[in-house]
Design a protein around this motif. Sequence first.
Motif, short mmCIF file in Angstrom:
data_model
loop_
_atom_site.label_atom_id
_atom_site.label_comp_id
_atom_site.label_asym_id
_atom_site.label_seq_id
_atom_site.Cartn_x
_atom_site.Cartn_y
_atom_site.Cartn_z
N UNK A 18 -5.42 5.65 9.54
CA UNK A 18 -5.61 4.44 8.75
C UNK A 18 -4.32 3.60 8.67
N UNK A 19 -3.18 4.18 9.05
CA UNK A 19 -1.90 3.48 8.98
C UNK A 19 -1.45 3.10 10.38
N UNK A 20 -1.02 1.84 10.58
CA UNK A 20 -0.52 1.47 11.90
C UNK A 20 0.93 1.92 12.05
N UNK A 21 1.45 1.82 13.26
CA UNK A 21 2.77 2.37 13.59
C UNK A 21 3.89 1.72 12.78
N UNK A 22 3.79 0.42 12.59
CA UNK A 22 4.85 -0.27 11.84
C UNK A 22 4.89 0.20 10.39
N UNK A 23 3.72 0.31 9.78
CA UNK A 23 3.66 0.77 8.38
C UNK A 23 4.18 2.19 8.26
N UNK A 24 3.79 3.05 9.21
CA UNK A 24 4.26 4.43 9.18
C UNK A 24 5.78 4.49 9.28
N UNK A 25 6.35 3.66 10.18
CA UNK A 25 7.80 3.64 10.35
C UNK A 25 8.50 3.20 9.07
N UNK A 26 7.96 2.18 8.42
CA UNK A 26 8.56 1.71 7.16
C UNK A 26 8.38 2.73 6.04
N UNK A 27 7.22 3.36 5.99
CA UNK A 27 6.99 4.40 4.99
C UNK A 27 7.91 5.59 5.19
N UNK A 68 -10.61 4.61 -1.71
CA UNK A 68 -10.42 4.19 -3.10
C UNK A 68 -8.94 4.16 -3.48
N UNK A 69 -8.08 4.56 -2.57
CA UNK A 69 -6.64 4.56 -2.84
C UNK A 69 -6.11 3.14 -2.85
N UNK A 70 -4.94 2.96 -3.42
CA UNK A 70 -4.37 1.62 -3.46
C UNK A 70 -2.95 1.59 -3.95
N UNK A 71 -2.37 0.40 -3.90
CA UNK A 71 -0.98 0.18 -4.33
C UNK A 71 -0.91 -1.18 -5.00
N UNK A 72 0.00 -1.34 -5.93
CA UNK A 72 0.13 -2.61 -6.64
C UNK A 72 0.94 -3.64 -5.87
N UNK A 73 1.38 -3.30 -4.66
CA UNK A 73 2.16 -4.26 -3.87
C UNK A 73 1.24 -5.33 -3.26
N UNK A 74 1.78 -6.46 -2.83
CA UNK A 74 0.95 -7.54 -2.26
C UNK A 74 0.21 -7.14 -0.98
N UNK A 75 0.75 -6.15 -0.22
CA UNK A 75 0.16 -5.78 1.06
C UNK A 75 -1.24 -5.22 0.87
N UNK A 76 -1.41 -4.42 -0.23
CA UNK A 76 -2.75 -3.87 -0.51
C UNK A 76 -2.95 -2.49 0.07
N UNK A 77 -4.09 -2.31 0.78
CA UNK A 77 -4.46 -0.98 1.28
C UNK A 77 -3.57 -0.51 2.42
N UNK A 78 -3.36 0.82 2.47
CA UNK A 78 -2.67 1.49 3.58
C UNK A 78 -1.30 0.85 3.85
N UNK A 79 -0.51 0.75 2.80
CA UNK A 79 0.82 0.13 2.90
C UNK A 79 1.89 1.19 3.08
N UNK A 83 2.21 5.40 2.35
CA UNK A 83 2.67 6.33 3.39
C UNK A 83 3.86 7.15 2.89
N UNK A 84 4.80 6.50 2.19
CA UNK A 84 5.98 7.21 1.68
C UNK A 84 5.58 8.31 0.71
N UNK A 85 4.59 8.01 -0.15
CA UNK A 85 4.12 9.02 -1.10
C UNK A 85 3.48 10.20 -0.37
N UNK A 86 2.69 9.92 0.65
CA UNK A 86 2.07 10.99 1.42
C UNK A 86 3.11 11.87 2.09
N UNK A 87 4.16 11.27 2.64
CA UNK A 87 5.24 12.06 3.23
C UNK A 87 5.88 12.97 2.18
#
Length: 524
Positions: A18-27, A68-79, A83-87
Amino acid sequence: MQELEIDWSFWIERIRPKFDKVIIARGWAYFNEGVVRDIQVEGTSIMKARVDGTNRYKVTLDLKSFTKSGCTCPYGYYCKHMAAVLFEVAKQAGYDPEEFRFGKMKMAQVDQKIPQKSKSTTRLPDSTDSCEKWLTYFHKQYGNAKIYNAFSLEEVCMRAWRELNKLADTWEPTIRGVYDIQVALYVIQLCDTMAGSKAITYDFYQNTNYYVKRVLKHAREQLEAILHVLDVNKAFKQYGGYMKDLSAYLADICENGSGLYLYDWVDLYKLLWSQLFQDKDMVALETTRLRQLHADSEASQQAHKVATLGSIHLDISQGEDENAWERAENGMFDIEPDYWFDYLNGFVFESQWDRLLAWLRWLKPKMAWNERVYADEFLHYWRLAAEQREVENEQRDVMISLLPASYDHYAKFLLSKGEYQEWADLCLLLDLSTVHIDAAQLKLVEKANVRYLLPIYHHAIEAFIQGKNRPDYIQAIKLLKKLAAAYKKLKLTPRFEAYLEQIVKQYARYRAFTEELRKGNLIP
């Protein structure tokens, strides 16, 4: 907090895509910067955390319904914050975050051309092993365990307990019980060691005490459960050497564990030396060891405290209470009164009423500086003792000496004896208004003889009027009406009328009060 259930294969196969490569790298970058904070678990599948990046964002993850997961950041889902929390959670739970990063589990690489020696597996604990061999295995499995916040402290300790405990499922019950005690003590020491290690997140320092206490509470509960079913006599006959090893291990925890949890360590010491280590020869050797430790000028301050408290416990266990009192009074540190309440509970359980009274009399002078904190429990024991022995006058003196902290106890005592005048005098002495007095007690005294309430009503009315605000005036009017009813019941209505006239005249300048008197139909 329940234990988080992690299906690692599901994470890799279903969540990671569900996460693209760029998001994973930033996370991954955020994860390595250690910006994930305050991880909390709800149920077995919900995680909440804070990520302090450019701004502070809140992340909520639902592992069962990830959409149903989410984040309060502007990006929204799968940010990147999710990813950082999952790591971070993967790492705390003992999984390799890089497997989630690349979306596949690592496979052992075997060079077919060059034969390699297979890794030797660590031998599992056996029922014939010594405590030392068990501990060697424990250390290999968990000695290098690391924690990254307070939450992971409990996670590691609970996992260690479950995994080590289940290795002895097929053992004979007695040696299984001995082994489980060793596991529980090891988990306690592991917890203390990890709590004292360096952590990289701020919330560890804020929350560590909470999680350490949870681990210690769980360990104590497990020890109590083990001791409840263990055949102690059989354990000593067949595994006497193990008992000595366990007592030495316990001593090391008490003397070298964190000073922040000294009394927790001593509670464990009291538990095991009351219910497990009952052999007379062991008790004699322990008494000698503690005496030598106390005399050792090079021993730490904590070791000296343990020696004092341990010696006191053995004295009490052997009925040598006067020795225990002397050690407590001559010790180099103060012992709070509540430390002794566990022993008082024991005397009550065993119906040792004379012994309980002796301890209560010894503790009485020590309550002077602690009456507000410990009065309720202390007087509870006095009540139990008075039910079994003729010490009513002594009980009364104790309650008087602890006033005002003992008010609730003394008020109930006086009413139970029908001493209504003394009860009324007590309320006036402590400057109590009717709002501070139990309504049930007021009704009881009113039913017995309303005359005793007259001075209390008068005092409360004056206090409310002096409040100089309308809500207090309203309360004063209510009490004036009660006072009128009381005087009428006593056939003394003229006295009330004279009092009301005096009140109206005295406070004539209080316009709001005068208005409330009219509303209450007390004056025209």
